[in-house]
Scaffold this motif. Structure first.
Motif, short mmCIF file in Angstrom:
data_model
loop_
_atom_site.label_atom_id
_atom_site.label_comp_id
_atom_site.label_asym_id
_atom_site.label_seq_id
_atom_site.Cartn_x
_atom_site.Cartn_y
_atom_site.Cartn_z
N ALA A 10 43.41 40.96 37.88
CA ALA A 10 43.72 42.37 38.14
C ALA A 10 42.91 43.25 37.19
CB ALA A 10 45.21 42.63 37.98
N ALA A 11 42.87 42.86 35.92
CA ALA A 11 42.11 43.66 34.94
C ALA A 11 40.62 43.64 35.26
CB ALA A 11 42.36 43.13 33.53
N LEU A 12 40.14 42.53 35.80
CA LEU A 12 38.72 42.45 36.17
C LEU A 12 38.42 43.31 37.39
CD1 LEU A 12 38.00 38.60 35.86
CD2 LEU A 12 36.93 40.42 34.50
N GLY A 13 39.43 43.54 38.22
CA GLY A 13 39.20 44.24 39.48
C GLY A 13 38.64 43.30 40.54
N ALA A 14 38.88 42.01 40.37
CA ALA A 14 38.35 41.02 41.32
C ALA A 14 39.24 40.95 42.56
CB ALA A 14 38.28 39.65 40.67
N ASP A 15 38.67 41.23 43.72
CA ASP A 15 39.44 41.05 44.95
C ASP A 15 39.49 39.57 45.30
OD1 ASP A 15 39.95 43.89 45.73
OD2 ASP A 15 37.77 43.93 45.54
N PHE A 16 38.39 38.87 45.00
CA PHE A 16 38.35 37.41 45.11
C PHE A 16 37.83 36.90 43.77
CE2 PHE A 16 37.79 38.92 49.44
CZ PHE A 16 38.59 38.08 50.19
N TYR A 17 38.41 35.82 43.28
CA TYR A 17 37.96 35.24 42.01
C TYR A 17 37.83 33.73 42.22
CZ TYR A 17 37.74 34.10 37.03
OH TYR A 17 37.34 33.64 35.79
N ALA A 18 36.61 33.23 42.09
CA ALA A 18 36.35 31.81 42.32
C ALA A 18 36.32 31.06 40.99
CB ALA A 18 35.00 31.63 43.04
N THR A 19 36.90 29.87 41.00
CA THR A 19 36.90 29.05 39.78
C THR A 19 36.88 27.58 40.18
OG1 THR A 19 38.03 28.61 37.69
CG2 THR A 19 39.45 29.12 39.57
N SER A 20 36.18 26.76 39.42
CA SER A 20 36.07 25.33 39.72
C SER A 20 36.80 24.53 38.64
CB SER A 20 34.60 24.90 39.77
OG SER A 20 33.94 25.55 40.82
N ALA A 21 37.77 23.73 39.07
CA ALA A 21 38.61 23.01 38.10
C ALA A 21 37.80 22.04 37.24
CB ALA A 21 39.72 22.26 38.84
N TYR A 22 36.71 21.53 37.78
CA TYR A 22 35.95 20.54 37.00
C TYR A 22 35.18 21.16 35.84
CZ TYR A 22 31.46 21.68 39.29
OH TYR A 22 30.30 22.30 39.73
N LYS A 23 35.19 22.49 35.75
CA LYS A 23 34.59 23.15 34.59
C LYS A 23 35.64 23.38 33.50
CE LYS A 23 30.77 24.16 37.05
NZ LYS A 23 29.42 23.70 36.83
N ASP A 78 30.05 43.61 32.60
CA ASP A 78 31.25 44.45 32.59
C ASP A 78 31.82 44.51 34.01
OD1 ASP A 78 33.23 46.29 32.14
OD2 ASP A 78 31.97 47.59 30.88
N VAL A 79 32.53 43.46 34.37
CA VAL A 79 33.02 43.34 35.75
C VAL A 79 33.97 44.48 36.14
CG1 VAL A 79 34.34 41.88 37.34
CG2 VAL A 79 32.62 40.86 35.84
N PRO A 80 34.90 44.91 35.27
CA PRO A 80 35.79 46.00 35.70
C PRO A 80 35.03 47.25 36.12
CG PRO A 80 36.68 44.95 33.73
CD PRO A 80 35.30 44.37 33.95
N VAL A 81 33.95 47.56 35.41
CA VAL A 81 33.17 48.75 35.77
C VAL A 81 32.48 48.53 37.12
CG1 VAL A 81 31.14 50.13 35.15
CG2 VAL A 81 32.87 49.59 33.41
N ILE A 82 31.90 47.36 37.29
CA ILE A 82 31.19 47.06 38.54
C ILE A 82 32.17 47.06 39.72
CG2 ILE A 82 29.87 45.27 39.76
CD1 ILE A 82 28.74 44.52 36.89
N ALA A 83 33.33 46.43 39.50
CA ALA A 83 34.36 46.42 40.56
C ALA A 83 34.82 47.84 40.86
CB ALA A 83 35.54 45.55 40.13
N GLY A 84 34.85 48.68 39.83
CA GLY A 84 35.25 50.08 40.02
C GLY A 84 34.31 50.80 40.98
N TYR A 85 33.01 50.53 40.85
CA TYR A 85 32.05 51.13 41.79
C TYR A 85 32.36 50.67 43.22
CZ TYR A 85 28.85 53.00 38.24
OH TYR A 85 28.28 53.72 37.23
N ALA A 86 32.66 49.37 43.37
CA ALA A 86 32.95 48.84 44.71
C ALA A 86 34.20 49.51 45.28
CB ALA A 86 33.13 47.33 44.64
N HIS A 87 35.24 49.55 44.48
CA HIS A 87 36.52 50.06 44.98
C HIS A 87 36.46 51.55 45.31
CE1 HIS A 87 38.51 46.45 42.80
NE2 HIS A 87 37.97 46.11 43.95
#
Ligand SMILES: Cc1ncc(COP(=O)(O)O)c(C=O)c1O
Length: 421
Positions: free
Chosen positions: A210-223, A179-188
Motif C-alpha cells: 500500500a505504501a509503495l502504491g503497487a496495484d500488483f506486486y510480484a515476488t518469487s519465493a526462491y529469492k 522511488d516507487v511511491p512517486v512513480i505509482a503516484g503519477y500512474a494513479h
C-alpha cells in the motif's frame, strides 16, 4: 551493542544445511538457499499425505489448508490481503498472465510505460501485450552514470492515455531502488495501474504494497529462502475486475481464476515456512532457533502478529545487509582494476562490476575455484546492460543476503585482488 541487539548471523547460518559446504554463496540474487524448516515443511506435507483440491477426504482438506496458509503468509510478507495473492511457477509467468489479462481492456489509443532499469520479465510481457492491441510503449530511462531512475521523467511519460506503469522495486543487477511511491503516484493520477516487480526487493527490505502504491506486486519465493514458485499480490477488488483466459470448469472466483492447473501444494507449505523464517530474524527472536524452547517461541509469537514480526525482522535484515554491503563496496572501490556499475542513493545490497581485461565468466570461474559463488552475464537486466554497452558478456554480480557474513565478502575481495595486473 548488546548481544541481544546484534544480528546473529552465526545463528542464522546454522539454519541452512547447504552452507555447510563452506562456499561463499554470494549468488542469492539468482536464488537463495533454504533453511531446514522449509525443507521439513515440504517433506512433512508429502509425509502427511496430500490430495488435489475439492475432494471429500482428509488429504484433500490438508492441501486446501496449505494453500490458504500460504496466501496468508505472502499477504503478511507484503502487507496485502490473502484473497489477493495469486500463485504461479515464476514471476515471469505471472507477468505474462497479468499482462495478457489486463491488455484485453487496452486499445491502440492506449499507452504503457516500462523502465530500462527492469529485469526483462517486467518489460517484455508488457511490450508483447501492448503490441497485440497496437498500444504505444513508452520508456523510462535509467541514468547510466548514477544508476538512478529519475522520477521527474514520469511527468512527461504518463498522461491521460496511460493504462499501466511497470517498474521495479529494486534492480536485480545494479541494486537501484527507485522511488516507487512517486512513480505509482503519477500512474494513479491518471487512473493507470502500477505493476511493481518486487522480486529483488522482497528479500532485503520490509515491504508494504500500500505504501509503495503497487496495484500488483510480484515476488518469487526462491529469492527469499523458499521454493521455486512466485506470487503476485493485488487488491481482491482489482482482481475481480480482470478476466484471464481460463478453463471452463475451473473456479471463476478470485484469486483462483488466475491460477492455471494444479498448484504445487507441498512447495506452498514451504512458502509458509519461509515467511515464518523471515519473520524470525530480529535480534532476540527465538523463532526458528534450533533448540529454542516452546515457551520462548510462544512468548515471542503471542505479543505480536506475524506481520509485525516480519516488519521488525526485515528491518534488522536491511540494517545487517547494509553494513555487510558497505564492506563489499568499500573493498571493490579500493581496487583499481574493478569497475562498478551504479551508485544509486537507495539500493539493494547487490554489486555489478567488471574486472579490467578479464571476461565476467572467467572472473566467475576464478572465484568458483576459490569457493566463491557469483553470477556473471546480464541477469536478464538486458535493456540496462545493452544501454551500458555490456552485452553480450554482461558483468559479474555479487550480492549479500541475510545468511552471508564478513568472511564471504572477504573471500570475494581476496579472489578479486588476485586478478589485478
Ligand atoms: C528483479 C527480478 N525480476 C524478475 C525476475 C524473474 O523471476 P522468476 O524467475 O520468478 O520469473 C528476477 C529473477 O532473477 C528478478 O531478479
Amino acid at each position: 551493542m548488546t548481544a541481544r541487539s546484534a544480528f546473529d548471523v552465526a545463528r542464522v547460518r546454522a539454519l541452512y544445511p547447504a552452507l555447510a559446504d563452506g562456499h561463499a554463496y554470494l549468488d542469492g540474487a539468482a536464488g537463495t538457499q533454504v533453511p531446514s524448516a522449509v525443507i521439513e515443511a515440504i517433506a512433512d506435507a508429502y509425509r502427511a499425505g496430500i490430495g488435489n483440491l475439492g475432494g471429500a477426504f482428509e488429504a484433500s482438506g490438508r492441501s486446501s489448508g496449505i494453500v490458504t496458509a500460504a496466501r496468508t503468509a505472502v499477504a503478511d510478507l507484503v502487507g496485502g490481503a490473502a484473497e489477493g495473492v495469486v500463485f504461479g511457477p515464476s514471476a515471469t509467468e505471472l507477468a505474462y498472465r497479468v499482462s495478457a489479462a489486463l491488455s484485453r481492456q487496452w486499445t491502440a489509443d492506449d499507452e504503457i510505460v516500462v523502465s530500462r532499469l527492469d529485469h526483462d520479465s517486467n518489460i517484455r510481457p508488457w511490450i508483447q501485450a501492448a503490441g497485440k492491441v497496437g498500444a504505444v510503449v513508452r520508456w523510462a530511462e535509467a541514468d547510466l552514470t548514477t544508476g538512478e531512475l529519475p522520477t521527474e521523467q514520469y511527468a512527461d511519460l504518463v498522461g491521460p492515455r496511460t493504462r499501466l506503469v511497470a517498474v521495479t522495486a529494486a534492480s536485480n543487477s545494479i541494486g537501484t531502488r527507485p522511488d516507487v511511491p512517486v512513480i505509482a503516484g503519477y500512474a494513479h493520477a491518471v487512473g493507470a495501474l502500477c505493476y511493481v516487480d518486487g522480486v529483488h526487493a522482497t528479500p532485503h527490505v520490509p515491504v508494504d504494497i500500500a505504501a509503495l502504491g503497487a496495484d500488483f506486486y510480484a515476488t518469487s519465493a526462491y529469492k527469499w529462502s523458499g521454493p521455486h514458485l512466485a506470487a503476485v499480490a493485488a487488491a481482491p477488488a482489482l482482481l475481480e475486475s480482470v478476466w484471464p483466459d481460463k478453463l471452463a470448469p475451473s473456479s471463476n472466483a478470485v484469486p483462483w481464476r488466475f491460477e492455471r492447473g494444479t498448484l504445487p501444494f507441498a512447495d506452498l507449505a514451504g512458502v509458509t515456512a519461509a515467511v515464518d523464517h523471515l519473520s524470525s530474524l530480529a535480534p532476540g527472536d527465538a523463532v526458528g532457533v534450533p533448540g529454542a524452547s516452546v515457551a520462548s517461541v510462544t512468548s515471542v509469537t503471542s505479543v505480536t502478529s506475524r506481520r509485525e514480526r516480519i516488519l521488525a525482522s526485515m528491518a534488522a535484515v536491511e540494517a545487517y545487509e547494509a553494513a555487510l554491503f558497505a564492506r563489499l563496496l568499500d573493498g571493490l572501490a579500493a581496487m583499481g582494476h574493478v569497475t562498478l556499475y551504479g551508485k544509486a542513493a537507495r539500493r539493494a545490497p547487490t554489486a555489478f562490476f567488471n574486472v579490467a581485461g578479464v571476461e565476467p565468466r572467467t572472473v566467475a570461474v576464478h572465484l568458483a575455484a576459490r569457493g566463491v559463488n557469483v553470477w556473471d552475464g546480464d541477469n536478464y537486466a538486458y535493456e540496462l546492460c545493452t544501454a551500458l554497452g555490456l552485452e553480450p558478456g554482461g558483468a559479474v554480480r555479487a550480492g549479500v543476503v541475510h545468511y552471508n557474513d564478513a568472511s564471504d565478502v572477504d573471500r570475494l575481495l581476496a579472489g578479486l585482488a588476485e586478478l589485478a595486473h
